[in-house]
Enzyme design. Structure first.
Site, PDB file in Angstrom:
ATOM      1  N   GLU A  39       0.947  -1.192  -0.061  1.00 17.43           N
ATOM      2  CA  GLU A  39      -0.088   0.110  -0.256  1.00 17.43           C
ATOM      3  C   GLU A  39       1.094   1.263  -0.089  1.00 17.43           C
ATOM      4  O   GLU A  39       1.771   1.226   0.931  1.00 17.43           O
ATOM      5  CB  GLU A  39      -0.775  -0.046   1.293  1.00 17.43           C
ATOM      6  CG  GLU A  39      -2.013   1.054   1.371  1.00 17.43           C
ATOM      7  CD  GLU A  39      -2.939   0.895   2.547  1.00 17.43           C
ATOM      8  OE1 GLU A  39      -2.825  -0.287   3.225  1.00 17.43           O
ATOM      9  OE2 GLU A  39      -3.532   1.779   2.976  1.00 17.43           O
ATOM     10  N   ARG A 265       4.586 -13.229   9.614  1.00 16.08           N
ATOM     11  CA  ARG A 265       5.186 -12.132   9.446  1.00 16.08           C
ATOM     12  C   ARG A 265       6.743 -12.258  10.243  1.00 16.08           C
ATOM     13  O   ARG A 265       6.717 -13.174  11.049  1.00 16.08           O
ATOM     14  CB  ARG A 265       4.462 -11.112  10.420  1.00 16.08           C
ATOM     15  CG  ARG A 265       3.198 -10.700   9.928  1.00 16.08           C
ATOM     16  CD  ARG A 265       2.535  -9.476  11.057  1.00 16.08           C
ATOM     17  NE  ARG A 265       3.114  -8.342  10.734  1.00 16.08           N
ATOM     18  CZ  ARG A 265       2.398  -7.473   9.718  1.00 16.08           C
ATOM     19  NH1 ARG A 265       1.326  -7.913   9.286  1.00 16.08           N
ATOM     20  NH2 ARG A 265       2.829  -6.273   9.356  1.00 16.08           N
ATOM     21  N   LYS A 275       3.547   1.446  10.421  1.00 15.97           N
ATOM     22  CA  LYS A 275       3.679   2.803   9.731  1.00 15.97           C
ATOM     23  C   LYS A 275       3.278   3.722  10.649  1.00 15.97           C
ATOM     24  O   LYS A 275       3.756   4.882  10.505  1.00 15.97           O
ATOM     25  CB  LYS A 275       3.171   2.889   8.383  1.00 15.97           C
ATOM     26  CG  LYS A 275       3.622   1.875   7.237  1.00 15.97           C
ATOM     27  CD  LYS A 275       2.535   1.733   5.926  1.00 15.97           C
ATOM     28  CE  LYS A 275       3.031   0.602   5.084  1.00 15.97           C
ATOM     29  NZ  LYS A 275       1.918   0.114   4.331  1.00 15.97           N
TER      30      LYS A 275
HETATM   31  P1  ATP Z   1       0.004  -1.520   7.540  1.00 14.50           P
HETATM   32  O1  ATP Z   1       1.106  -0.549   8.449  1.00 14.50           O
HETATM   33  O2  ATP Z   1      -0.924  -0.682   6.382  1.00 14.50           O
HETATM   34  O3  ATP Z   1      -0.582  -2.397   8.275  1.00 14.50           O
HETATM   35  P2  ATP Z   1       1.552  -3.203   5.908  1.00 14.50           P
HETATM   36  O4  ATP Z   1       2.885  -3.619   6.724  1.00 14.50           O
HETATM   37  O5  ATP Z   1       0.535  -4.414   6.004  1.00 14.50           O
HETATM   38  O6  ATP Z   1       0.973  -1.972   6.349  1.00 14.50           O
HETATM   39  P3  ATP Z   1       1.428  -3.284   3.123  1.00 14.50           P
HETATM   40  O7  ATP Z   1       2.063  -2.204   2.328  1.00 14.50           O
HETATM   41  O8  ATP Z   1       0.070  -3.622   3.051  1.00 14.50           O
HETATM   42  O9  ATP Z   1       1.683  -2.771   4.523  1.00 14.50           O
HETATM   43  O10 ATP Z   1       2.350  -4.511   3.151  1.00 14.50           O
HETATM   44  C1  ATP Z   1       2.571  -5.009   1.668  1.00 14.50           C
HETATM   45  C2  ATP Z   1       2.963  -6.458   1.846  1.00 14.50           C
HETATM   46  O11 ATP Z   1       4.050  -6.713   2.729  1.00 14.50           O
HETATM   47  C3  ATP Z   1       1.798  -7.294   2.415  1.00 14.50           C
HETATM   48  O12 ATP Z   1       1.508  -8.460   1.703  1.00 14.50           O
HETATM   49  C4  ATP Z   1       2.079  -7.660   3.925  1.00 14.50           C
HETATM   50  O13 ATP Z   1       1.506  -8.820   4.149  1.00 14.50           O
HETATM   51  C5  ATP Z   1       3.613  -7.860   3.867  1.00 14.50           C
HETATM   52  N1  ATP Z   1       4.031  -7.580   5.113  1.00 14.50           N
HETATM   53  C6  ATP Z   1       4.060  -6.334   5.922  1.00 14.50           C
HETATM   54  N2  ATP Z   1       4.679  -6.541   7.166  1.00 14.50           N
HETATM   55  C7  ATP Z   1       5.322  -7.784   7.233  1.00 14.50           C
HETATM   56  C8  ATP Z   1       6.130  -8.313   7.907  1.00 14.50           C
HETATM   57  N3  ATP Z   1       6.538  -8.002   9.045  1.00 14.50           N
HETATM   58  N4  ATP Z   1       6.533  -9.553   7.632  1.00 14.50           N
HETATM   59  C9  ATP Z   1       6.104 -10.260   6.269  1.00 14.50           C
HETATM   60  N5  ATP Z   1       5.487  -9.755   5.526  1.00 14.50           N
HETATM   61  C10 ATP Z   1       5.086  -8.248   5.915  1.00 14.50           C
HETATM   62 MG    MG Z   2      -1.472  -3.780   4.805  1.00 18.91          MG
END
Ligand code: ATP
Ligand code: MG
Length: 563
Positions: A39, A265, A275
């Protein structure tokens, strides 16, 4: 894909690859298409690196491809900046999407058409309840929800209202389009989830065309289907959303039905990855920006000097699991250290100087020694270092009253000065406060190059710089933002390490002043350092990437332990 990234992708296998192997063996798929769907509302962090390595790495492993798709279904202001930085960060990590750059907003029209199709099938309806009522009707985990009074609206009326929502006839929050699934489902995600909401916001790509925007759960699976994604890999919190992901695909005439697969994760000790929290750190001035070297963002880590290869190694070694866990920050650090040990050029820098004068070395005389740039890499060559009568050494390398096994400099004790000669401390000069200001030493001319005819041994080797040639440098010493694992019950600001940044003035060998921002060095015995973008000609700035394992501290510890 860089050579490195593709070589690493070949190695490990895990449950996701087993699923893919099965799909290829059964003929369900002949190729593998994954996607990374950020995003564009912030900078990428080390957790994203995990998802990037997994998605792009899987595509490389199977000779398929990985799409970069921006999930831009929520119009926000600064998106363009993030769209650019995210691409730059993924490239820096060593991955490439080729021609396959997409935006969920590319699909706003087909997504709208799919919604119309759901309405026509009697599987979606426009709801006029207020957001509070909707929450109330939804029930909770113990109680089933109840149907909205608008749930049985005639199809024609839904079609009309939905079109008028699109045309901007209604206010934000006054109506939503919902999927008609099951208000009593034990899975809350299936209790008639929202598909579209009214938002009269300007979108960074579609401008003012749309007054309604699709919800993530709806847009995501359909975007996957439109792009022909075979395996839609996401994090565990989406497990409960999978029935909804499948429901949309099962109820619409889509080109394919990708399989959603969830994995754990990446979490790190002493690290918060969100974020919202990053924004607070930046806005409240706890750090200098998103790329502050203490930030767990990819920009921060890059500026800190963490090599992309080290982050890929971390992601590879941590593996892909189905249950959440937390990885030690020290493990990331060891990946960084291993990588830098192989690649960083060795240099001498004195962080906390004390003057050393060699009384029997001729005044005004200088000698040049050839010093190896990296003993781990013979191809790294050598550089000249200048030696003279007056040097700086590290204050901590001298002790007036040394404990046992202190092999560095002490009165009457002989040490080797790296690459050059043996020196013996003859006299300690102090100022009126008793502070040591100078060490007066003698050197043995026969020890040139590090040995003597009588074969006598010295136990310590010190780094040094020539006082006449050394350049001043600003050095930024970092510690983790959190001294301990942050407690989510307490405000994070109160838990921040007040000493996470210490700025000092160091003396560095001249070769260091000629570097470029981003250049990585090992300052002998002091750690790994990266030249910062704040450097100016003649005013270099270095970030301490990471310390070396401190052999002295380790030895002390080992002495105390029974082993
Ligand atoms: P938000 O802070 O909006 O929840 P987000 O970390 O989910 O943010 P996105 O931009 O939606 O942010 O993430 C992009 C991709 O990265 C998604 O598919 C998410 O599942 C993956 N992702 C985010 N954080 C992690 C993490 N800690 N470990 C593995 N994958 C991650
Ligand atoms: Mg997200």
């Amino acid at each position: 894909m860089t050579e490195h990234a593709s070589a690493e992708a070949e190695t490990h296998t895990h449950f996701i690859h087993e699923i893919i192997n099965g799909d290829l063996a059964s003929g369900k798929h002949t190729t593998v298409i994954t996607r990374f769907p950020p995003e564009p509302n912030g900078y990428l962090h080390i957790g994203h690196a995990k998802s990037i390595c997994l998605n792009f790495g899987t595509a490389v492993k199977y000779g398929g491809r990985c799409h970069l798709r921006f999930d831009d279904t929520n119009p926000a202001k600064e998106e363009v900046e993030y769209v650019e930085s995210i691409q730059e960060d993924i490239r820096w990590l060593g991955f490439d999407w080729g021609d396959h750059l997409y935006f969920a907003s590319d699909y706003f029209q087909p997504l709208y058409d799919y919604a119309v199709s759901l309405i026509k099938q009697g599987k979606a309806y426009v709801d006029d309840l207020t957001p509070e009522q909707i929450r109330e009707y939804r029930g909770n985990l113990k109680q089933p929800g109840k149907n909205s009074p608008f749930r049985e609206r005639p199809i024609a009326e839904n079609l009309d209202l939905f079109e008028r929502m699109k045309n901007g006839e209604f206010d934000e929050g006054s109506r939503i389009l919902r999927a008609k699934i099951d208000m009593a489902s034990p899975n809350m995600n299936l209790r008639d989830p929202a598909i579209y909401r009214i938002k009269k916001a300007h979108h960074h790509r579609t401008g003012d065309t749309w007054n309604i925007y699709p919800m993530y759960d709806y847009a995501h699976g359909l975007s996957d289907a439109i792009e022909g994604i075979t395996h839609s890999i996401c994090t565990l919190e989406f497990e409960d959303h999978r029935p909804l992901y499948d429901w949309f695909l099962d109820n619409l005439d889509v080109p394919c039905h990708p399989q959603q697969i969830e994995f754990a994760r990446l979490n790190l000790t002493q690290t918060i990855m969100s974020k919202r929290y990053f924004l607070r750190l930046v806005n409240e001035g706890h750090v200098s920006g998103w790329d502050d070297p203490r930030m767990p963002t990819l920009r921060g880590m890059r500026r800190r000097g963490y090599p992309a290869a080290a982050l890929r190694t971390l992601c590879e070694k941590v593996g892909v699991a189905k249950s959440n866990s937390i990885v030690e920050l020290a493990f990331l650090e060891s990946c960084v250290r291993d990588q830098l040990n192989q690649t960083a050029l060795r240099r001498m820098a004195v962080l906390d100087p004390i003057k050393l004068v060699i009384t029997n070395y001729p005044e005004g005389q200088f000698e040049t020694f050839e010093a190896d740039n990296n003993p781990e890499d013979p191809e790294a060559g050598t550089r000249p270092v200048l030696f003279g009568r007056e040097l700086y050494i590290e204050r901590s390398d001298f002790m007036e009253v040394p404990p046992k096994k202190f092999f560095r400099l002490a009165p009457g004790q002989e040490v080797r000065l790296k690459h050059t000669y043996y020196v013996t401390c003859q006299e300690v000069v102090k100022d009126e406060n008793g502070e040591i200001v100078e060490l007066r030493c003698s050197y043995d001319p026969l020890s040139r190059g590090g040995g003597t005819e009588d074969g006598r041994k010295v136990r310590g080797t010190l780094h040094w710089v020539s006082a006449a040639h050394a350049q001043p440098a600003e050095v930024r010493l970092y510690e983790p933002l959190f001294p301990e694992n942050p407690d989510s019950e307490k405000d994070f600001a109160e838990q921040l390490n007040p000493n996470s940044l210490k700025t000092i003035q160091a003396w560095v060998e001249p070769a260091l002043a000629e570097g470029q921002p981003g250049d990585l060095f090992q300052f002998l015995r002091n750690g790994y350092f990266c030249m910062d973008a704040d450097s100016e000609p003649g005013k270099p700035v270095f970030n301490r990437t990471i310390g070396l394992v401190d052999s002295w501290a380790k030895m002390q510890k080992n002495q105390g332990s029974p082993a």
